[in-house]
Design a protein around this motif. Sequence first.
Motif, PDB file in Angstrom:
ATOM      1  N   PHE A  84      -1.721  13.188   9.366  1.00 55.89           N
ATOM      2  CA  PHE A  84      -2.584  12.867   8.142  1.00 55.89           C
ATOM      3  C   PHE A  84      -1.528  12.094   7.364  1.00 55.89           C
ATOM      4  O   PHE A  84      -0.474  12.300   7.023  1.00 55.89           O
ATOM      5  CB  PHE A  84      -3.146  13.908   7.273  1.00 55.89           C
ATOM      6  CG  PHE A  84      -4.309  14.733   8.139  1.00 55.89           C
ATOM      7  CD1 PHE A  84      -5.532  14.633   8.195  1.00 55.89           C
ATOM      8  CD2 PHE A  84      -3.664  15.794   8.978  1.00 55.89           C
ATOM      9  CE1 PHE A  84      -6.361  15.261   8.859  1.00 55.89           C
ATOM     10  CE2 PHE A  84      -4.529  16.490   9.661  1.00 55.89           C
ATOM     11  CZ  PHE A  84      -6.072  16.551   9.668  1.00 55.89           C
ATOM     12  N   CYS A  85      -2.128  11.000   6.903  1.00 53.59           N
ATOM     13  CA  CYS A  85      -1.259   9.871   5.940  1.00 53.59           C
ATOM     14  C   CYS A  85      -2.207   9.688   4.708  1.00 53.59           C
ATOM     15  O   CYS A  85      -2.984   9.108   4.665  1.00 53.59           O
ATOM     16  CB  CYS A  85      -0.918   8.697   6.538  1.00 53.59           C
ATOM     17  SG  CYS A  85       0.061   8.787   7.877  1.00 53.59           S
ATOM     18  N   ILE A  86      -1.725  10.334   3.810  1.00 51.35           N
ATOM     19  CA  ILE A  86      -2.458  10.285   2.325  1.00 51.35           C
ATOM     20  C   ILE A  86      -2.026   8.852   1.368  1.00 51.35           C
ATOM     21  O   ILE A  86      -0.847   8.648   1.352  1.00 51.35           O
ATOM     22  CB  ILE A  86      -2.448  11.358   1.210  1.00 51.35           C
ATOM     23  CG1 ILE A  86      -2.814  12.739   2.089  1.00 51.35           C
ATOM     24  CG2 ILE A  86      -3.280  11.125   0.097  1.00 51.35           C
ATOM     25  CD1 ILE A  86      -4.301  12.818   2.405  1.00 51.35           C
ATOM     26  N   MET A  87      -2.908   7.967   1.147  1.00 50.79           N
ATOM     27  CA  MET A  87      -2.414   6.752   0.689  1.00 50.79           C
ATOM     28  C   MET A  87      -3.310   6.191  -0.300  1.00 50.79           C
ATOM     29  O   MET A  87      -4.505   6.752  -0.571  1.00 50.79           O
ATOM     30  CB  MET A  87      -2.334   5.587   1.861  1.00 50.79           C
ATOM     31  CG  MET A  87      -3.749   5.304   2.496  1.00 50.79           C
ATOM     32  SD  MET A  87      -3.683   4.453   4.098  1.00 50.79           S
ATOM     33  CE  MET A  87      -5.211   4.765   4.864  1.00 50.79           C
ATOM     34  N   ASP A  88      -3.084   4.902  -0.706  1.00 50.54           N
ATOM     35  CA  ASP A  88      -3.973   4.539  -2.026  1.00 50.54           C
ATOM     36  C   ASP A  88      -5.389   4.215  -1.354  1.00 50.54           C
ATOM     37  O   ASP A  88      -5.304   3.752  -0.227  1.00 50.54           O
ATOM     38  CB  ASP A  88      -3.346   3.295  -2.743  1.00 50.54           C
ATOM     39  CG  ASP A  88      -2.475   3.478  -3.628  1.00 50.54           C
ATOM     40  OD1 ASP A  88      -2.207   4.785  -4.114  1.00 50.54           O
ATOM     41  OD2 ASP A  88      -1.360   2.833  -3.565  1.00 50.54           O
ATOM     42  N   LEU A 118       0.752  -1.115   0.115  1.00 45.21           N
ATOM     43  CA  LEU A 118      -0.069   0.154  -0.001  1.00 45.21           C
ATOM     44  C   LEU A 118       0.996   1.298   0.184  1.00 45.21           C
ATOM     45  O   LEU A 118       1.760   1.467   0.824  1.00 45.21           O
ATOM     46  CB  LEU A 118      -0.991   0.017   1.204  1.00 45.21           C
ATOM     47  CG  LEU A 118      -1.852   1.032   1.245  1.00 45.21           C
ATOM     48  CD1 LEU A 118      -2.845   1.046   0.269  1.00 45.21           C
ATOM     49  CD2 LEU A 118      -2.568   1.065   2.574  1.00 45.21           C
ATOM     50  N   GLN A 119       0.638   2.225  -1.057  1.00 45.91           N
ATOM     51  CA  GLN A 119       1.620   3.229  -1.110  1.00 45.91           C
ATOM     52  C   GLN A 119       1.255   4.619  -0.239  1.00 45.91           C
ATOM     53  O   GLN A 119       0.225   4.870  -0.238  1.00 45.91           O
ATOM     54  CB  GLN A 119       1.638   3.639  -2.516  1.00 45.91           C
ATOM     55  CG  GLN A 119       2.762   4.824  -2.718  1.00 45.91           C
ATOM     56  CD  GLN A 119       2.843   5.293  -4.357  1.00 45.91           C
ATOM     57  OE1 GLN A 119       2.496   4.440  -4.917  1.00 45.91           O
ATOM     58  NE2 GLN A 119       3.547   6.301  -4.395  1.00 45.91           N
ATOM     59  N   LEU A 120       2.221   4.947   0.398  1.00 46.63           N
ATOM     60  CA  LEU A 120       1.885   6.350   1.099  1.00 46.63           C
ATOM     61  C   LEU A 120       2.307   7.424   0.224  1.00 46.63           C
ATOM     62  O   LEU A 120       3.691   7.489  -0.292  1.00 46.63           O
ATOM     63  CB  LEU A 120       2.789   6.381   2.513  1.00 46.63           C
ATOM     64  CG  LEU A 120       2.764   7.555   3.369  1.00 46.63           C
ATOM     65  CD1 LEU A 120       1.462   7.887   4.043  1.00 46.63           C
ATOM     66  CD2 LEU A 120       3.957   7.380   4.163  1.00 46.63           C
TER      67      LEU A 120
END
Length: 346
Positions: free
Chosen positions: A117-121, A104-106
């Motif tokens: 906040f962590c924006i991911m797929d 899973l990409q960050l």
Amino acid sequence: MSPAAQFLNGWGSSSIAAEPKPDDEGQPIGINNEYVVGRQIGAGGFSVVKEVIGMDNDGRRTKRAVKIVRKSVANASEAENDKAQQAVDYEIGIWRYLNHPYILQLHTSFITDFATFCIMDLVESGSLYDLLNELRNNGQMGLRPELARTYAHQLASALRYMHADVRLVHRDVKLENCLVQIGPQDDCGSMKLCDFGLASFVDGDSGMADSIRSLDSDDNKDPAGTLEYLAPELLGGSTRKDYSADIWAFGVCVYTMVTGKRPFAHTIQFKLVELIEAGDWNKDLVETSPAGQVACEDICDLLHGCLNTDPDLRWTIADVMDCKWFQGLVDVAADSDWEHVNNTQD
């Protein structure tokens, strides 16, 4: 007072609506407010996961997910909130370097006074655990042959990258941490390994270990991970953090994908520990499973290698990738043209 008078008397006297929180639906977030928060899709512990809508460099609408860890959670002590922030900071410190098609990409992360906040797929099809539960509820035990083989190989590919390229042991490999993205025209989809909060570098050769520290506490002797997936040596008090524990957990995942049941299961904890330490799993379930009816001996060969109770005799990830069951499948991320570690965040 008449009902009409009561209504008019109360008009405008209600309290003003509470100011929205920065992570409420419809609120802008991001370094430049480039995302808008959408609906909540998950929650656990100190974090929630929500959809976010943004724009790519070509002006096209994008949909991703954001993991939000608030600085202060109600009914939690200051020490507990601080520990949650340390944990997410630690995970980001590892996760931001990982770049692999089955991880899973960050995309980016940022910290405000309110939260991290962590924006991911965005993965909307759930986890392998969810998929197997759904199949079980419909009377099917285990994945169909090609699906089990594909997802097992994708998980092995992610672990090969972590072990061989990054020199990282995950320490919590389990079906719940294997997300599945299946498109409308896609028979198999792709698996995405996630949750790097327990991951540890095995040595300093990765070039990243100097800036990362382990969150393990000296006074916490409990093994890290999830009991059903723990290798037997960890149950005996071993503190080793090498790759072999990931291989055992991988074997548990493969067995469960193939049969629909875990290789070691019991409702009483000490009985479960005894089963894991004995390392005896039911080959008959493999033989009668959909995948086992196609490639039983190859699958059992893989399981014997991964579920060896002696960590020094257990297979390595190289052995796993070379197994007969995976013959004909290509590890795309092993290609020298694949970009592994560098600049994975936006």
